[in-house]
Design an enzyme around this catalytic site. Structure first.
Site, short mmCIF file in Angstrom:
data_model
loop_
_atom_site.label_atom_id
_atom_site.label_comp_id
_atom_site.label_asym_id
_atom_site.label_seq_id
_atom_site.Cartn_x
_atom_site.Cartn_y
_atom_site.Cartn_z
N HIS A 141 -12.30 -9.59 -5.89
CA HIS A 141 -12.44 -8.09 -4.90
C HIS A 141 -11.18 -7.02 -5.97
O HIS A 141 -10.18 -7.77 -6.34
CB HIS A 141 -10.99 -8.48 -4.00
CG HIS A 141 -10.76 -7.37 -3.28
ND1 HIS A 141 -10.85 -6.15 -3.13
CD2 HIS A 141 -9.64 -6.79 -2.22
CE1 HIS A 141 -10.45 -4.87 -2.49
NE2 HIS A 141 -9.13 -5.51 -1.59
N HIS A 165 -11.84 -6.53 2.46
CA HIS A 165 -12.39 -4.87 3.12
C HIS A 165 -12.86 -3.64 2.49
O HIS A 165 -12.61 -2.48 2.62
CB HIS A 165 -11.28 -4.46 3.59
CG HIS A 165 -10.13 -4.57 2.84
ND1 HIS A 165 -8.98 -3.49 2.29
CD2 HIS A 165 -9.42 -5.04 2.07
CE1 HIS A 165 -8.46 -3.53 1.73
NE2 HIS A 165 -8.32 -4.87 0.90
N ASP A 204 -3.92 -5.66 -5.84
CA ASP A 204 -2.85 -6.92 -5.92
C ASP A 204 -3.31 -7.89 -6.19
O ASP A 204 -2.63 -8.88 -6.73
CB ASP A 204 -2.29 -6.38 -4.55
CG ASP A 204 -3.26 -6.35 -3.70
OD1 ASP A 204 -4.72 -5.53 -3.88
OD2 ASP A 204 -3.46 -7.08 -2.58
N HIS A 239 0.96 -1.15 -0.96
CA HIS A 239 -0.09 -0.01 -0.25
C HIS A 239 0.96 1.19 0.06
O HIS A 239 1.17 2.07 0.72
CB HIS A 239 -0.88 -0.02 1.34
CG HIS A 239 -1.91 -0.73 1.22
ND1 HIS A 239 -2.70 -0.77 2.20
CD2 HIS A 239 -2.48 -1.40 0.17
CE1 HIS A 239 -3.73 -1.96 1.74
NE2 HIS A 239 -3.65 -2.68 1.00
N TYR A 266 -1.97 -8.05 10.11
CA TYR A 266 -2.87 -8.00 8.57
C TYR A 266 -4.02 -7.24 9.87
O TYR A 266 -5.18 -6.13 9.05
CB TYR A 266 -3.32 -9.15 8.19
CG TYR A 266 -3.75 -9.16 6.56
CD1 TYR A 266 -2.80 -9.47 5.84
CD2 TYR A 266 -4.29 -9.70 7.28
CE1 TYR A 266 -3.49 -9.15 4.96
CE2 TYR A 266 -5.35 -9.54 6.41
CZ TYR A 266 -4.99 -9.62 4.91
OH TYR A 266 -5.59 -9.79 3.11
N ASP A 315 -9.31 -10.95 0.94
CA ASP A 315 -8.41 -10.42 2.04
C ASP A 315 -8.32 -11.72 3.02
O ASP A 315 -8.21 -11.15 4.00
CB ASP A 315 -8.47 -8.47 1.20
CG ASP A 315 -7.30 -8.79 1.04
OD1 ASP A 315 -6.34 -8.85 0.60
OD2 ASP A 315 -7.99 -7.34 0.27
N HIS A 361 -4.25 -13.71 0.33
CA HIS A 361 -2.05 -12.97 0.38
C HIS A 361 -2.02 -14.88 2.11
O HIS A 361 -2.92 -14.77 2.75
CB HIS A 361 -2.21 -11.84 1.50
CG HIS A 361 -2.79 -10.84 0.54
ND1 HIS A 361 -1.84 -10.10 -0.28
CD2 HIS A 361 -3.80 -10.22 0.54
CE1 HIS A 361 -2.47 -9.41 -1.39
NE2 HIS A 361 -3.12 -8.81 -0.64
N GLU A 418 -8.95 -4.79 -5.82
CA GLU A 418 -8.02 -4.01 -5.96
C GLU A 418 -7.31 -4.90 -6.09
O GLU A 418 -6.78 -5.50 -6.29
CB GLU A 418 -7.00 -4.15 -3.95
CG GLU A 418 -6.54 -2.76 -3.60
CD GLU A 418 -6.91 -2.37 -2.45
OE1 GLU A 418 -7.38 -3.38 -1.27
OE2 GLU A 418 -5.63 -2.04 -2.04
FE1 FEO Z 1 -7.59 -5.27 -0.64
FE2 FEO Z 1 -5.24 -7.97 -1.18
O1 FEO Z 1 -5.71 -6.14 -1.33
#
Ligand code: FEO
Length: 395
Positions: free
Chosen positions: A77, A143, A81, A21, A190, A162, A223, A79
């Protein structure tokens, strides 16, 4: 790498990653961008990887499968990544349908400005793969508003994006094969740094998912390692963490211009330890410690004690930055205290008290300040402040 007979891991282990991030999150143990290929009569790719690894991802995927054999893509999701390799992938298979939430469509269009073959789904929608099905479960604010989980029937696997993740690399990839203390630390860090602001949503969503009574044999997050041994344990742990979690812990955090505020901090710790043998006290100089590690300790704390010298009628910048960050965390049911030395005007204590109150902390007692370098009386006052805090917060 085979996860089971039908699921193959096709993600990326980013061993070198130390900041995530932007500069916001420290990743002492790297991270992984998990992507899964699920084969039945139909084949589905669940999530991709971060954009810098998109060429490598597509190349590796080609060695695993002819891309034309991928019938569906699921993006749990948006995002980057997890969606970052879509541009590279969709160049090869541009018509492949992408299953995601309506918010996911918005997010993916916003990121990549492409009108791909999006198929918006909502909770309860199913995608048949042949003998097995994927069931989609929207997980708003876990999230991001676009987030969803996908559940694979027969194999009883929850792809949780996530949620339940950790920024943690291991060649082992399963929770039962890695160092449990490392895993616990990365999982709680996390949660503390990424998921705390969404506690209320998480509580509700966990109850909703558990009420579905789906058998869960494995949780595959986006992750870190896969929860294969006792997968519901991390769900139960999340149930505890999302309810304004705290341990018998007090965190003292400060910054100091000329060591006077540091001397006060050390006396406060001694004062606490002198009257409460059970409480754990942790002490950090925020200009030297890792911010995310400190936030993890604040997450676990029942009380925090924050110190700063006064500078230019204000507080030191590292302390200000920490307060700004923890405001966003929306911590609740934690006590807060302030201290610091000053030369001329001495506003720091008042500012810390006010800012921590705005951040949702219960400011419990007037902060203490010492003029110039603490003398014997100043040190004793600091020690006594520690005693007062320990006695007030004794479990
Ligand atoms: Fe919310 Fe791992 O991205």
């Amino acid at each position: 790498m085979k996860i089971n007979e039908s699921i193959t891991y096709v993600g990326k282990t980013d061993w070198e990653l130390r900041k995530f991030h932007g500069d916001e999150y420290s990743t002492h143990k790297g991270s992984t961008y998990n992507s899964y290929l699920v084969r039945d009569e139909k084949t589905v790719l669940i999530d991709t990887v971060w954009q810098p690894f998109s060429k490598e991802f597509v190349k590796n995927l080609k060695s695993e499968i002819d891309l034309k054999e991928i019938d569906y893509i699921v993006i749990n999701h948006g995002e980057i990544d997890h969606s970052g390799a879509l541009t590279e992938l969709m160049r090869e298979i541009p018509d492949t349908p992408i299953y995601c939430t309506q918010m996911g469509v918005k997010s993916l269009k916003g990121h990549y400005h492409q009108d791909w073959n999006f198929v918006p789904v909502k909770t309860g929608d199913r995608l048949s793969l042949g003998k097995k099905e994927l069931i989609f479960i929207e997980a708003r604010f876990l999230h991001w508003p676009d987030t969803m989980f996908s559940y694979l029937t027969e194999d009883n696997v929850l792809f949780s994006t996530d949620a339940f993740g950790q920024h943690y690399c291991s060649e082992k990839m399963f929770n039962d094969l890695v160092d449990p203390s490392e895993l616990k630390q990365e999982a709680i860090k996390y949660y503390a740094n990424i998921l705390t602001p969404f506690n209320t949503f998480i509580d509700k969503k966990l109850q909703e998912v558990l009420a579905l009574d789906l058998p869960i044999d494995m949780i595959c997050p986006s992750h870190g390692v896969i929860w294969r041994e006792n997968p519901l344990e991390i769900v139960k742990t999340y149930e505890k963490w999302c309810k304004d979690y705290q341990e018998n812990l007090i965190t003292v955090v400060y910054d100091s211009m000329w060591e006077s505020t540091r001397s006060m901090a050390e006396q406060i710790v001694k004062g606490i330890a002198s009257v409460d043998k059970d409480v754990v006290v942790k002490l950090y100089n925020i200009s030297k410690a890792d911010k995310n590690d400190v936030i993890t300790e604040i997450f676990k704390s029942k009380a925090i004690i924050m110190g700063s010298s006064t500078i230019n009628n204000g507080i030191l910048s590292k302390v200000a930055a920490l307060i700004e960050e923890i405001k966003g965390m929306k911590f609740k049911k934690k006590k807060a205290y302030a201290f610091g030395s000053y030369g001329w005007s001495g506003e720091a204590i008042k500012i810390i008290d006010e800012e921590l109150q705005k951040a949702g902390f219960e400011v419990d007692a007037k902060g203490i300040k010492v003029n110039w370098v603490p003398d014997e009386e100043g040190l004793k006052n600091s020690f006594d402040y520690g005693v007062l805090i320990a006695e007030t917060n004794r479990k």
